[in-house]
Structures are given as C-alpha cells and as structure tokens.
Design an enzyme around this catalytic site. Structure first.
Site, PDB file in Angstrom:
ATOM      1  N   GLU A   1      -8.216  38.063  98.226  1.00  0.00           N
ATOM      2  CA  GLU A   1      -8.104  37.513  96.874  1.00  0.00           C
ATOM      3  C   GLU A   1      -8.060  38.585  95.787  1.00  0.00           C
ATOM      4  O   GLU A   1      -8.893  38.578  94.854  1.00  0.00           O
ATOM      5  CB  GLU A   1      -9.273  36.558  96.582  1.00  0.00           C
ATOM      6  CG  GLU A   1      -9.348  35.372  97.511  1.00  0.00           C
ATOM      7  CD  GLU A   1     -10.339  34.298  97.043  1.00  0.00           C
ATOM      8  OE1 GLU A   1     -11.104  34.565  96.097  1.00  0.00           O
ATOM      9  OE2 GLU A   1     -10.315  33.199  97.607  1.00  0.00           O
TER      10      GLU A   1
ATOM     11  N   GLU B   1      -9.268  30.719 104.228  1.00  0.00           N
ATOM     12  CA  GLU B   1     -10.487  30.122 103.665  1.00  0.00           C
ATOM     13  C   GLU B   1     -10.142  28.751 103.129  1.00  0.00           C
ATOM     14  O   GLU B   1      -9.106  28.571 102.478  1.00  0.00           O
ATOM     15  CB  GLU B   1     -11.056  30.926 102.481  1.00  0.00           C
ATOM     16  CG  GLU B   1     -11.830  32.147 102.833  1.00  0.00           C
ATOM     17  CD  GLU B   1     -12.372  32.880 101.597  1.00  0.00           C
ATOM     18  OE1 GLU B   1     -12.745  32.238 100.596  1.00  0.00           O
ATOM     19  OE2 GLU B   1     -12.406  34.122 101.657  1.00  0.00           O
TER      20      GLU B   1
HETATM   21  C1  BGP Z   1     -13.755  32.657  97.590  1.00  0.00           C
HETATM   22  C2  BGP Z   1     -14.206  34.047  98.055  1.00  0.00           C
HETATM   23  C3  BGP Z   1     -15.417  33.988  98.944  1.00  0.00           C
HETATM   24  C4  BGP Z   1     -16.456  32.944  98.553  1.00  0.00           C
HETATM   25  C5  BGP Z   1     -15.831  31.604  98.194  1.00  0.00           C
HETATM   26  C6  BGP Z   1     -16.836  30.601  97.653  1.00  0.00           C
HETATM   27  O1  BGP Z   1     -13.006  32.783  96.427  1.00  0.00           O
HETATM   28  O2  BGP Z   1     -13.196  34.722  98.770  1.00  0.00           O
HETATM   29  O3  BGP Z   1     -15.938  35.292  98.987  1.00  0.00           O
HETATM   30  O4  BGP Z   1     -17.253  33.444  97.559  1.00  0.00           O
HETATM   31  O5  BGP Z   1     -14.803  31.792  97.237  1.00  0.00           O
HETATM   32  O6  BGP Z   1     -17.273  30.929  96.385  1.00  0.00           O
HETATM   33  P1  BGP Z   1     -18.568  30.335  95.657  1.00  0.00           P
HETATM   34  O7  BGP Z   1     -19.723  30.503  96.542  1.00  0.00           O
HETATM   35  O8  BGP Z   1     -18.731  31.118  94.413  1.00  0.00           O
HETATM   36  O9  BGP Z   1     -18.365  28.888  95.405  1.00  0.00           O
END
Ligand code: BGP
Length: 471
Positions: free
Chosen positions: A166, A367
């Site tokens: 990202e 993800e």
């Molecule tokens: C994505 C990132 C992860 C993780 C996820 C959830 O953007 O790649 O590293 O952080 O988001 O994020 P959050 O826990 O802030 O909801």
C-alpha cells in the site's frame, strides 16, 4: 450452493513485521516506533508497537496455530530496521538474519508458503530525519540495498516477493492527510514521494532479477485498490470519479504493470505545477522492470462527487481532492466499528478491470477483512469468538471474486487480514481482524469460529453457501 475455486488456490492471511513481531532486539526504530515514543497519545489507548502480537518470541506457536486454521500461504514482511545494522552500508544484523531464517523455515516445516513483503510503511526513522525519507532518491537506493540482502539471504526458499504494501497510504498518510508520521501536508512532496516509491519498487525488481536464486521466484507489489464510483450519472461526478481512479489506483498500478504513468494524470500534475522530477534513465528503468504478480488489498469502495470548489480556482496548496469530494451514499451498508462501507461487488469490478485494462496479470487478494471492536462481546461459553459476521463478510467477497474468476480474471488466491489479531498503526488494537484472537495482556491466542470455518473452505477448496445466501 457450492462454489469451487481453481486448483492450487492460495487460502491464506496477511500480517506484517512491525504489526506482529514487537520491538524486541531491533537495532533501529521505524517511523511508527519513533512516533509512539514522542506522541503516544496519538495511538488508540496509548498502545504502541513494542509487543504487538509477540511474534518475535512466539512465532513457532503462532505458525502452528496458522496451520490449524488451514492456511496454505501467509504473508509477512521483513523489517529493514531489524535485518540491517548499518543502513548506509547494508551490513547485516546477525540476530535479524537468524530470526527471519527461523521464521521462513518454520513456515516451510508446516508446508505453508511464506510470502514476503519488504516495506510495510516501516521506514527507518533515521532516514526520515536525515534525508526526508521517501522524498530522497538516496533513500531509494538504500532500500534497494536492503532488498538485495533479502533476496541473497532468503530467495533460495522464498518464491513470492513483494516490494511494497500500500505505497499510496504512505503518500496519503505521511504527506497529505496526516495519519502517518511525519504528518506533512505538501502536495508537491506527496507527488515526488509517489514517484520515488515507484522508482524504488522498479529498482528492487531489477535487483531481484539479478540476485534471485529460485527458478520459480516471482516479484510484485501490493496495492490498495479502492474503486471510485460517482455519486450520480452527471458529467461532473463522472469526472470526479475518473480523476479519483487515476490518482488513487493508477498512480502505482500503471507504472507497476505497464511500466509508465498515465498520460492524462501526468498532464494534470504538470499543468498544476506539481509533477515529479524524473530522469530519462529512471523512466526507462521503470519501463523495463514491471511486476510478475499483483497483490490487491480491498476493504471498501470510494464514493465520490464533484468538488465543492472549482479545481481551477486558486488554492495555496495543491491537494488531489481538489478534483473530487467524498460522498456518503445514503443507504450504504456499513461496518460501523471501522466506518467503512461494505460492498463486495467491488471485488468483481476490480477483477474485470485487471482483466481488461491491465493485461490480465496474475493477481491475488492480498488483504480483505472486517475490523470489529470489542470482539469479546461475541465470546461464547467455551471461550470462542462467534464471529459469524466475519464468515458472512468473507463469503460474500469470495462469491464476487469467483464471479470475476469465472469471467476470466486471473486471480490465484485470497488472503484475509489477518491470521492473528495484531497491532495496527494509529488504531493499535481497536479493530480486531484475525482468524485467531489475541489477549494483549496475556498473549493467549484462541481460534475464532471463522478460523475453523476457513479451514474447511481451504481443505475442500470450496465455499459452501446457504440456499438463502444473499448476494
Ligand atoms: C491495511 C494495512 C494493514 C492493516 C489494515 C487494517 O490498510 O495494510 O497494515 O493495518 O489496513 O487497518 P486498521 O487496523 O487500521 O483498521
């Protein structure tokens, strides 16, 4: 209804070094370690990355649990701040090398394919302070040195590599909207950082092609794709969505896959006086070193409408959102805990976009997931979190993903964020995403209902949906 997935489909989950390992034995601080040191109140409940989910100490037990939930592939990242002692010279830290060797070997022992990413927002803070971080092309070259060390050390066993996770979030968070350290607001710098990270990725790919020891080795990048949908059919809203797609998705997608930047975007940035500084030689390097595979992080769509002020009116500082405004669509389905819209159909749109506009490159969902706060609300008498909402969320996304695959999109896997509840940047432990819960006070880890469910899906390579399943 039973939906079967392609052979050798990746059923897995993703985490990152800084979010799981903890700071134990780490030579350098990354930007988040440092930010927590100076402003702990910026982090949810003032919980920092010091322990995370303790993976540095408990990786053997954690990987055994990952096997128990049926994962055949797991992504994590190697921390630059752990592997390298002297950042300029790229000398190795002995304990860092030992640790990552042990982790990779442990995954392989369980027949889990380790998927390795090289930068998950975790720039060494010294490089931010000394050189301005990703604003500097010297830092680009130091990153490539680190990447080269990783390929030399681990590519005999690791087949699947990714340069960045990202990168758009670094641009947005650190240079535009202040949710990452150093919280700068500067459109011109943001544009240069985006260019420099594209350059760093291409240079790391070039280094991979020279140093990789594995005939099956592949390298890619992981991008958060948020399809932008216009609020209405009006020309103005359409133009806003068009720009939002060029900027948020195309800025990394185009150079990574096609080897060049979208001409329309370049001419807008040029007209606005914020275009990056690039050399012919660098642009050639970007052209020649495109990715083999793409990882797509998808959480939510982006609804946009025309900007409230005209893009042509004079503003002091350039911001990309002068071309669009965020739009809260009435009636949208929400994950209220996280504040994100749930729209699984977008995964189908992404699949078709990659098929039609990006050469149908092999890709996977790197993800996807549902962050839920106070998940202990859903504990049953046997101490298991009954996360049926997560099962529903994953099922719906897999359903639309499979429609994309059936229509010819070249997707080879699905990774949930995340295997074990982990620390997450500013949100720390607020939103839980894992198949396995983690008590942050005791580090006791317990499989959730979704973990056992996913194991069944992975083993059968088939998703079973109830007859009343609503698309
Ligand atoms: C994505 C990132 C992860 C993780 C996820 C959830 O953007 O790649 O590293 O952080 O988001 O994020 P959050 O826990 O802030 O909801």
């Amino acid at each position: 209804m039973k939906i079967e997935f392609p052979k050798n489909f990746w059923w897995g989950a993703a985490t990152s070094g800084p979010q799981s390992e903890g700071r134990f034995n780490k030579q350098h601080a990354n930007v988040f370690d440092y930010w927590y040191e100076i402003e702990p109140e910026d982090f949810y409940n003032q919980v920092g990355p010091d322990v995370a989910s303790n993976f540095y100490n408990s990786f053997r037990e954690d990987i055994a649990l990952m096997k128990e939930v049926g994962l055949n592939t797991v992504r994590t990242s190697i921390q630059w701040t752990r592997l390298i002692d002297d950042l300029e010279m790229g000398t190795l830290n002995e304990d860092g090398v030992r640790f990552y060797n042990d982790v990779i070997n442990e995954f392989l022992k369980y027949d889990i394919k380790p998927v390795i990413n090289l930068c998950h927002f975790d720039l060494p803070v010294e490089l931010q302070h000394k050189y301005g971080g990703w604003e500097s092309k010297h830092v680009v070259n130091l990153f490539v040195k680190f990447a080269e060390r990783c390929f030399q050390l681990f590519s005999d066993r690791v087949e699947d590599w990714f340069t960045f996770n990202e990168p758009m979030v670094i641009v947005d968070g650190a240079y535009l909207y202040q949710f990452h350290y150093p919280k700068i607001v500067d459109g011109k710098k943001a544009v240069q950082v985006a260019y420099n990270i594209n350059l760093a990725s291409a240079k790391a790919i070039a280094a991979f092609r020279k140093t990789n020891k594995n005939p099956d080795g592949r390298i890619g990048i992981i991008l958060n794709l948020t399809p932008s949908y216009p609020a209405t059919n009006s020309k103005e809203d359409g133009a806003a969505a068009h720009f939002a797609n060029l900027w948020s998705n195309g800025l990394f997608l185009n150079p990574s896959i096609k080897g060049n930047f979208d001409e329309e975007l370049v001419s807008i940035l040029d007209k606005d006086g914020v275009l990056w500084q690039a050399t012919e030689e660098e642009l050639l390097l970007i052209q020649e070193n495109t990715i083999d595979v793409l990882g797509v992080n998808f959480y939510h769509p982006h609804r946009v409408k025309q900007p409230s002020i005209s893009p042509n009116s004079l503003t002091v500082d350039w911001m990309p959102n002068k071309y669009y405004n965020h739009y809260d669509m009435p009636g949208r389905r929400m994950n209220v805990d996280k504040g994100w819209e749930i729209y699984p159909q977008a995964l189908y749109d992404i699949a078709i976009n990659i098929r039609d506009n990006y050469g149908n490159i092999p890709w996977f969902v790197s993800e996807n997931g549902m962050g839920v706060s106070r998940e202990e609300r859903y504990l049953d008498d046997e101490n298991m979190i009954q996360d049926d909402y997560r099962i529903q969320f994953i099922s719906e996304h897999l359903f639309w993903l499979k429609k994309g695959i059936d229509n010819g999109s070249n997707c080879f896997g699905y990774h949930l964020w995340t295997p074990i509840d982990c620390w997450s940047w500013k949100n720390a432990y607020r939103n839980r995403y894992g198949f396995i819960s983690n008590d942050i006070h005791t580090q006791v880890k317990t499989i959730k209902k979704s973990g056992y469910w996913f194991k069944g899906v992975a083993e059968k390579n088939t998703l079973e949906l109830a007859d009343n399943f609503a698309e």
